[in-house]
Enzyme design. Structure first.
Site, PDB file in Angstrom:
ATOM      1  CG  HIS A  18      -1.913  -1.013   1.362  1.00 34.81           C
ATOM      2  ND1 HIS A  18      -2.054  -1.803   2.474  1.00 34.81           N
ATOM      3  CD2 HIS A  18      -2.893  -1.403   0.500  1.00 34.81           C
ATOM      4  CE1 HIS A  18      -3.077  -2.633   2.304  1.00 34.81           C
ATOM      5  NE2 HIS A  18      -3.591  -2.422   1.115  1.00 34.81           N
ATOM      6  NE  ARG A  91      -2.099  -7.304  -4.898  1.00 34.36           N
ATOM      7  CZ  ARG A  91      -2.954  -7.666  -3.973  1.00 34.36           C
ATOM      8  NH1 ARG A  91      -2.582  -7.725  -2.719  1.00 34.36           N
ATOM      9  NH2 ARG A  91      -4.189  -8.006  -4.274  1.00 34.36           N
TER      10      ARG A  91
END
Ligand code: PNS
Length: 161
Positions: A18, A91
């Site tokens: 994050h 991702r």
């Protein structure tokens, strides 16, 4: 006009993945609002206050990042903050389908707010909050994945009785 972007999520807890996305967003936009979803349907490990506190600590060195809570529709919240975009991290291909659907639905609700996908460093490809919680629950070392103060909080949560 100041370019404001929302980075929404559950952040249960915030990870280095994050933070990598926040860094990239903070470089691109004037202001990043990390918005933590208040969702009665989910039972997170960390309370809202805990999650917000951990994020605030993690972003304290960014001058253009703030932390907030939201509930209801993300698009309504983004409009209330005068945001021009929503940031989501991507991702791997496995993230894509869900993110694509959410981005297109958000665009259908409001054309004016664009979803921007940012890829965190590849070393975080396998990282998510669920895995971090699971590792910590099993007493594994998670210090490569979350800041020290998050490690400490996780250790406390899963302290053996
Ligand atoms: O960290 P997460 O759990 O992947 O974040 C998901 C989040 C908070 C971005 C998503 O659930 C959301 O935006 N919820 C708010 C409700 C909403 O706007 N739903 C419509 C999305 S198409």
């Amino acid at each position: 006009m100041s370019k404001i972007v929302i980075y929404p999520g559950t952040f249960d807890p915030i990870t280095f993945g994050h933070l990598d996305v926040i860094q990239r967003a903070a470089d691109l936009f004037d202001k990043v609002v990390v918005a933590v979803l208040e969702n009665a349907a989910k039972t997170p490990l960390f309370t809202m206050d805990e999650r917000v506190d951990l994020i605030k600590k993690a972003v304290e060195n960014f001058s253009n990042v703030e932390v907030d809570i939201f509930h209801g529709l993300l698009i309504d919240y983004a409009k209330s903050k005068n945001a021009i975009a929503i940031i989501r991290g991507l991702r791997a291909i496995s993230d894509f389908e869900y993110e694509f659907q959410m981005a297109l639905m958000n665009r259908k609700i409001s054309e004016g707010i664009t979803t921007v996908f940012l890829m965190p460093h590849e070393k975080y490809t396998y990282l998510n909050s669920t895995i971090v919680r699971e590792l910590a629950r099993l007493q594994a070392d998670v210090s490569d994945f979350v800041p020290k103060f998050v490690v400490d909080k996780l250790t406390n949560k899963f302290k053996k009785a």
